[in-house]
Structures are given as structure tokens and as C-alpha cells.
Motif scaffolding. Sequence first.
Motif, PDB file in Angstrom:
ATOM      1  N   GLU A  25       3.177  20.516 -96.717  1.00 61.46           N
ATOM      2  CA  GLU A  25       2.497  21.763 -97.067  1.00 61.46           C
ATOM      3  C   GLU A  25       1.773  22.347 -95.857  1.00 61.46           C
ATOM      4  O   GLU A  25       1.835  23.554 -95.600  1.00 61.46           O
ATOM      5  CB  GLU A  25       1.498  21.524 -98.194  1.00 61.46           C
ATOM      6  CG  GLU A  25       0.732  22.768 -98.577  1.00 61.46           C
ATOM      7  CD  GLU A  25      -0.323  22.516 -99.647  1.00 61.46           C
ATOM      8  OE1 GLU A  25      -0.806  23.506-100.218  1.00 61.46           O
ATOM      9  OE2 GLU A  25      -0.671  21.347 -99.910  1.00 61.46           O
ATOM     10  N   ALA A  26       1.094  21.496 -95.098  1.00 59.00           N
ATOM     11  CA  ALA A  26       0.362  21.975 -93.925  1.00 59.00           C
ATOM     12  C   ALA A  26       1.318  22.582 -92.898  1.00 59.00           C
ATOM     13  O   ALA A  26       1.048  23.657 -92.343  1.00 59.00           O
ATOM     14  CB  ALA A  26      -0.440  20.835 -93.304  1.00 59.00           C
ATOM     15  N   ARG A  27       2.442  21.928 -92.680  1.00 60.44           N
ATOM     16  CA  ARG A  27       3.421  22.459 -91.709  1.00 60.44           C
ATOM     17  C   ARG A  27       4.025  23.766 -92.216  1.00 60.44           C
ATOM     18  O   ARG A  27       4.221  24.696 -91.436  1.00 60.44           O
ATOM     19  CB  ARG A  27       4.504  21.426 -91.449  1.00 60.44           C
ATOM     20  CG  ARG A  27       4.017  20.293 -90.580  1.00 60.44           C
ATOM     21  CD  ARG A  27       5.122  19.332 -90.236  1.00 60.44           C
ATOM     22  NE  ARG A  27       4.617  18.304 -89.330  1.00 60.44           N
ATOM     23  CZ  ARG A  27       5.032  17.060 -89.323  1.00 60.44           C
ATOM     24  NH1 ARG A  27       5.979  16.665 -90.151  1.00 60.44           N
ATOM     25  NH2 ARG A  27       4.521  16.193 -88.482  1.00 60.44           N
ATOM     26  N   ALA A  28       4.333  23.830 -93.512  1.00 60.09           N
ATOM     27  CA  ALA A  28       4.939  25.035 -94.082  1.00 60.09           C
ATOM     28  C   ALA A  28       4.004  26.236 -93.986  1.00 60.09           C
ATOM     29  O   ALA A  28       4.457  27.373 -93.843  1.00 60.09           O
ATOM     30  CB  ALA A  28       5.324  24.784 -95.538  1.00 60.09           C
ATOM     31  N   GLU A  34      -4.210  20.640 -89.482  1.00 58.82           N
ATOM     32  CA  GLU A  34      -4.420  19.825 -90.679  1.00 58.82           C
ATOM     33  C   GLU A  34      -3.382  18.715 -90.805  1.00 58.82           C
ATOM     34  O   GLU A  34      -3.359  18.014 -91.811  1.00 58.82           O
ATOM     35  CB  GLU A  34      -4.372  20.710 -91.925  1.00 58.82           C
ATOM     36  CG  GLU A  34      -5.444  21.788 -91.962  1.00 58.82           C
ATOM     37  CD  GLU A  34      -6.843  21.197 -92.016  1.00 58.82           C
ATOM     38  OE1 GLU A  34      -7.041  20.175 -92.706  1.00 58.82           O
ATOM     39  OE2 GLU A  34      -7.737  21.745 -91.347  1.00 58.82           O
ATOM     40  N   VAL A  35      -2.518  18.544 -89.816  1.00 54.86           N
ATOM     41  CA  VAL A  35      -1.448  17.556 -89.904  1.00 54.86           C
ATOM     42  C   VAL A  35      -1.868  16.198 -89.345  1.00 54.86           C
ATOM     43  O   VAL A  35      -1.507  15.162 -89.891  1.00 54.86           O
ATOM     44  CB  VAL A  35      -0.178  18.059 -89.173  1.00 54.86           C
ATOM     45  CG1 VAL A  35       0.879  16.986 -89.083  1.00 54.86           C
ATOM     46  CG2 VAL A  35       0.369  19.299 -89.876  1.00 54.86           C
ATOM     47  N   GLU A  36      -2.657  16.203 -88.296  1.00 56.71           N
ATOM     48  CA  GLU A  36      -2.964  14.957 -87.594  1.00 56.71           C
ATOM     49  C   GLU A  36      -3.667  13.917 -88.476  1.00 56.71           C
ATOM     50  O   GLU A  36      -3.270  12.748 -88.490  1.00 56.71           O
ATOM     51  CB  GLU A  36      -3.806  15.227 -86.357  1.00 56.71           C
ATOM     52  CG  GLU A  36      -4.034  13.981 -85.534  1.00 56.71           C
ATOM     53  CD  GLU A  36      -4.823  14.253 -84.265  1.00 56.71           C
ATOM     54  OE1 GLU A  36      -5.127  13.273 -83.582  1.00 56.71           O
ATOM     55  OE2 GLU A  36      -5.130  15.410 -83.961  1.00 56.71           O
ATOM     56  N   GLY A  37      -4.688  14.303 -89.209  1.00 55.64           N
ATOM     57  CA  GLY A  37      -5.431  13.360 -90.039  1.00 55.64           C
ATOM     58  C   GLY A  37      -4.562  12.693 -91.094  1.00 55.64           C
ATOM     59  O   GLY A  37      -4.504  11.457 -91.168  1.00 55.64           O
ATOM     60  N   PRO A  38      -3.860  13.493 -91.914  1.00 55.57           N
ATOM     61  CA  PRO A  38      -2.967  12.863 -92.900  1.00 55.57           C
ATOM     62  C   PRO A  38      -1.852  12.040 -92.252  1.00 55.57           C
ATOM     63  O   PRO A  38      -1.433  11.031 -92.801  1.00 55.57           O
ATOM     64  CB  PRO A  38      -2.384  14.052 -93.664  1.00 55.57           C
ATOM     65  CG  PRO A  38      -3.398  15.134 -93.518  1.00 55.57           C
ATOM     66  CD  PRO A  38      -3.986  14.925 -92.148  1.00 55.57           C
TER      67      PRO A  38
END
Length: 77
Positions: A25-28, A34-38
Motif C-alpha cells: 500500500e505504501a509503495r502504491a 513509510e516503507v522502511e519501518g515495516p
Amino acid sequence: MLQLDPQQRPRLIEITRNLRERITEARANGWLGEVEGPQVSLNAAIAKLTSLNRSSTDGRPQLVDLGMPLFTDTPGP
């Protein structure tokens, strides 16, 4: 080292599924910050699942290497 209970497997699978959805979802949406943490959390959950897959068959909890360095060199004089 941290002990893992094989009964944690369903929850870890649920966590990895959720994290993958969040990353997708973050990439889309272009939320690259918001991608690094998850992703870090996903890698840790996958490592735990891998460790569970290697666990012994006697039902005892297994240890997970958390990546802490081992210092084997002795200090100099």
C-alpha cells in the motif's frame, strides 16, 4: 538469544501478511518514507518463522539469533 514458541507460528504468519500489505500500500501510494519501518519488521518476522521451521521436533522452544556480534578478540596490552 530469544526463545520462540512454535505456537506463535499462526500469529507470525498473520503479522507477515499484514506487513506485506502495508508495504504494498505504501509503495502504491508513493509513501516511500513509510516503507522502511515495516520492511525491517517484516524481515524480523520472516527470520523468526525461518527459525521456527528449523526447530527441533521435541516441542522445546528454540533460540533465535538476534544478530548480536560476538567479540572474540582479546584486548591488546
